[in-house]
Design a protein around this motif. Structure first.
Motif, PDB file in Angstrom:
ATOM      1  N   UNK A 547     113.134  57.552  54.822  1.00 22.10           N
ATOM      2  CA  UNK A 547     112.199  58.107  53.847  1.00 22.10           C
ATOM      3  C   UNK A 547     111.116  57.085  53.503  1.00 22.10           C
ATOM      4  N   UNK A 548     111.513  55.817  53.349  1.00 25.56           N
ATOM      5  CA  UNK A 548     110.536  54.759  53.076  1.00 25.56           C
ATOM      6  C   UNK A 548     109.552  54.603  54.234  1.00 25.56           C
ATOM      7  N   UNK A 549     110.077  54.660  55.458  1.00 28.08           N
ATOM      8  CA  UNK A 549     109.204  54.526  56.629  1.00 28.08           C
ATOM      9  C   UNK A 549     108.198  55.671  56.699  1.00 28.08           C
ATOM     10  N   UNK A 550     108.660  56.893  56.385  1.00 21.59           N
ATOM     11  CA  UNK A 550     107.758  58.046  56.391  1.00 21.59           C
ATOM     12  C   UNK A 550     106.663  57.874  55.347  1.00 21.59           C
ATOM     13  N   UNK A 551     107.031  57.417  54.151  1.00 24.26           N
ATOM     14  CA  UNK A 551     106.036  57.213  53.100  1.00 24.26           C
ATOM     15  C   UNK A 551     105.072  56.094  53.477  1.00 24.26           C
ATOM     16  N   UNK A 552     105.565  55.044  54.129  1.00 20.25           N
ATOM     17  CA  UNK A 552     104.692  53.938  54.530  1.00 20.25           C
ATOM     18  C   UNK A 552     103.636  54.415  55.523  1.00 20.25           C
ATOM     19  N   UNK A 553     104.031  55.250  56.454  1.00 20.03           N
ATOM     20  CA  UNK A 553     103.070  55.757  57.440  1.00 20.03           C
ATOM     21  C   UNK A 553     102.097  56.731  56.777  1.00 20.03           C
ATOM     22  N   UNK A 554     102.609  57.581  55.869  1.00 17.30           N
ATOM     23  CA  UNK A 554     101.727  58.520  55.167  1.00 17.30           C
ATOM     24  C   UNK A 554     100.699  57.795  54.314  1.00 17.30           C
ATOM     25  N   UNK A 555     101.033  56.585  53.867  1.00 18.81           N
ATOM     26  CA  UNK A 555     100.115  55.809  53.025  1.00 18.81           C
ATOM     27  C   UNK A 555      99.179  54.915  53.835  1.00 18.81           C
TER      28      UNK A 555
END
Length: 623
Positions: A547-555
């Motif tokens: 989930x953190x990795x997904x948010x990092x890429x989305x940001x």
């Protein structure tokens, strides 16, 4: 005016190749030149050609004096002279043609969608300019033009000094040169010196207005050029008695007038027409005594709204605080800053009391749906604090408020048109999906990027709205300081997101490196290896969850920049039309791609709002 403002508003020489969009013939010329719409200076091709004729063609008296010198070479040339004459005429024709191609190819470079831009698209300006320079060098090396020399005077400067061309020609050259140089503003050294040393020059805000001086000069030169052409036509040997020399000269003038009308035609002109009769709120303001001024909202960069307010001010005759033309006073700049985006700054109330303002009119029907919550929250707080008093509404929700400090005797005449309670973002989303934009639009676009990074495709309306609602609990609309709650809700959404069946089916068997590579490929970031490896390593080490990795890429900033326009347009489809692009009445994504292209070209999200608000589909749904 500051040097910075002068520089910001200064055109370049290329802007002389930008045509007015209203011109039916040259529309699109220079459209790809940056800031072309602000500095459309192209005077038309015919004015330039006639000015060239004024330079190259001799007056009738000068032509007679030099007849023997010119005729010796033109009428009875030797074998060598005849070859030189043929070569010079061929070079003249080639220089003339390459010059026109260079001029138009430069203006239409990068422009698509018009007949002339398609025609010149295959001919680059650089190639044409190289040909022109080469031809001119060869021509001058072979022989100076006869217009620039006379018997015994083959030096260019001496020939120009010797030729008597008349006051009109001299004045035309002076006015054209001064206007052209002045129009360049800070892009010409002399203007920078004048701005620094001569106080009156510091009042210049838009240097391109100097072009009007150049147009006067071009008009004089074009007149001289037309006269020279008419003289040439009158002197032509004609076997028949008719047409007479005078008739031939008149025919030249008539033809030039027709050509000018054809080239410069802009009819029918488009007019922005205001309503003839004043509306209800204007009539009320007209009859209301006021100690201060009147402020009308929204502004939001909508100049046509401000013009409408100014038109109505001619009816009510009260001081209009935000009445502006091309010059925007500092006070109006401050108001615009306070209301431009997001929650309206409470300092607007302080400014209204300081000015002072007597009344505020909020034209609710002109506010984009996603911004209405911002206005309502501001009004609610102002009414609670007893600094504004609601009077009543007129017409299509033109809400009238009194500034209590300035007008303490003003009375409430009807209950407020909306609830003064602070509302959650989720309630506003249920009421109107357009609230995915506005104050929390960036968070909505983050959800959009999560979809694109996860599946490499645009999200669908129903699933997207459901995901955005997951961000809304506990988030109050129209207030500042909601970021921590939004961040908490976003992390909760991401944790649930990676556990969804569709997501697990796609990524469950992938290693950390494969997972990160897949998300970055979907986001169009596959080529940036360092960031990918670092994210995969931290995921392998347990420092981050998926989930953190997904948010990092989305940001990711590059990902956000690349998808900004597509996200904006898609959210407008969802918020205003409540459907997917391509759903009926559309048949495909052509409309979606069109609006993305428009936004990329203009960067004007306010114009996008107005376009979707004006859509028949949106208006029908609002009925």
């Amino acid at each position: 005016r500051s040097a910075k403002e002068l520089t910001l508003n200064s055109p370049t020489m290329l802007h002389w190749l930008v045509a007015e969009s209203r011109n039916k013939l040259w529309r699109g010329l220079g459209a790809a030149i940056p800031d072309g719409a602000r500095h459309a200076l192209f005077p038309g091709l015919l004015a330039l050609l006639l000015s060239l004729a004024a330079l190259l063609l001799r007056p009738a008296s000068a032509a007679r004096k030099e007849k023997d010198f010119n005729d010796d070479e033109a009428v009875s040339p030797t074998v060598g002279a005849r070859g030189r004459l043929i070569a010079t005429r061929a070079l003249d024709a080639l220089a003339f043609a390459s010059g026109i191609v260079a001029l138009l190819a430069t203006g239409y470079e990068g422009v698509e969608g018009s007949v002339l831009s398609d025609f010149f698209g295959a001919r680059t300006a650089r190639h044409a300019v190289l040909v022109l320079i080469g031809v001119l060098v060869a021509r001058l090396a072979l022989s100076y033009p006869s217009a620039l020399r006379r018997a015994g005077e083959e030096n260019l400067l001496a020939s120009l000094r010797a030729a008597r061309r008349g006051d009109a020609f001299v004045l035309g050259v002076v006015w054209t040169a001064c206007g052209f140089v002045g129009s360049l503003g800070a892009n010409f050294f002399l203007n920078r010196v004048l701005h620094e040393l001569v106080p009156v020059f510091r009042a210049i805000r838009i240097p391109s207005h100097w072009a009007m001086v150049a147009y006067v000069g071009l008009a004089l030169l074009a007149g001289v050029g037309a006269l020279r052409l008419a003289e040439r036509a009158a002197r032509l040997k004609w076997r028949a008695r008719w047409p007479s020399p005078r008739a031939r000269a008149s025919a030249v003038y008539v033809c030039l007038c027709v050509l000018l009308l054809f080239e410069l035609r802009a009819s029918p002109l488009e007019f922005a027409r205001g309503a003839v009769d004043p509306d209800e709120v204007t009539l009320r303001i007209k009859e209301t005594p006021m100690r201060g001024g009147l402020l009308e909202l929204p502004l939001a960069g909508e100049q046509m709204l401000v013009h409408r307010y100014m038109l109505r001010a001619a009816d009510h005759r009260k001081p209009l605080i935000n009445g502006t033309s091309s010059f925007v006073p500092p006070t109006v700049d401050r108001i615009s800053e306070y209301v431009r985006s997001g929650p309206i700054d409470p300092r607007l109330l302080d400014l209204m009391e300081e000015l002072p303002a007597s009344y505020l009119v909020v034209h609710t029907s002109e506010i984009p749906p996603e911004r209405r919550a911002d206005y309502e929250a501001f009004i609610a707080q102002a009414v609670w604090s007893r600094r504004l008093r609601y009077v009543r509404s007129y017409g299509e929700r033109d809400d009238l408020y009194a500034v209590v400090r300035t007008e303490p005797e003003a009375r409430e005449e009807a209950p407020p048109p909306f609830s003064l309670a602070v509302r959650e973002w989720g309630a506003l989303l249920d009421e109107d999906p357009a609230n995915i934009l506005g104050q929390y639009g960036e968070w909505s676009r983050t959800v959009y990027r999560m979809h694109v990074a996860s599946y490499g495709e645009l999200p669908r309306y129903a699933e997207f709205m459901a995901d955005v609602r997951e961000l809304a609990p506990g988030v109050l609309s129209g207030l500042r300081g909601q970021e921590s709650k939004l961040e908490e809700n976003l992390r909760r959404l991401a944790s649930a997101w990676v556990e969804r069946e569709r997501f697990r089916a796609r990524y469950e068997r992938q290693t950390a490196a494969q997972f990160v590579a897949s998300l970055r490929a979907n986001a169009g970031l596959a080529s940036v290896e360092g960031a990918r490896d670092e994210l995969a390593a931290r995921l392998d080490a347990g420092e981050l969850t998926r989930a953190d990795a997904l948010l990092a890429i989305a940001a990711d900033a590059e990902f956000a920049r690349r998808e900004e326009n597509r996200a904006q347009v898609l959210l407008h489809y969802f918020g205003y039309l409540r459907r997917n692009p391509g759903d009926p009445p559309d048949r495909d994504l052509a409309g979606f791609r069109f609006w993305v292209g428009q936004l990329e070209a203009s960067g004007d999200t306010t114009g996008l709002n107005r376009a979707f608000m004006a859509a028949g589909e949106y208006k029908d749904r609002k009925k």
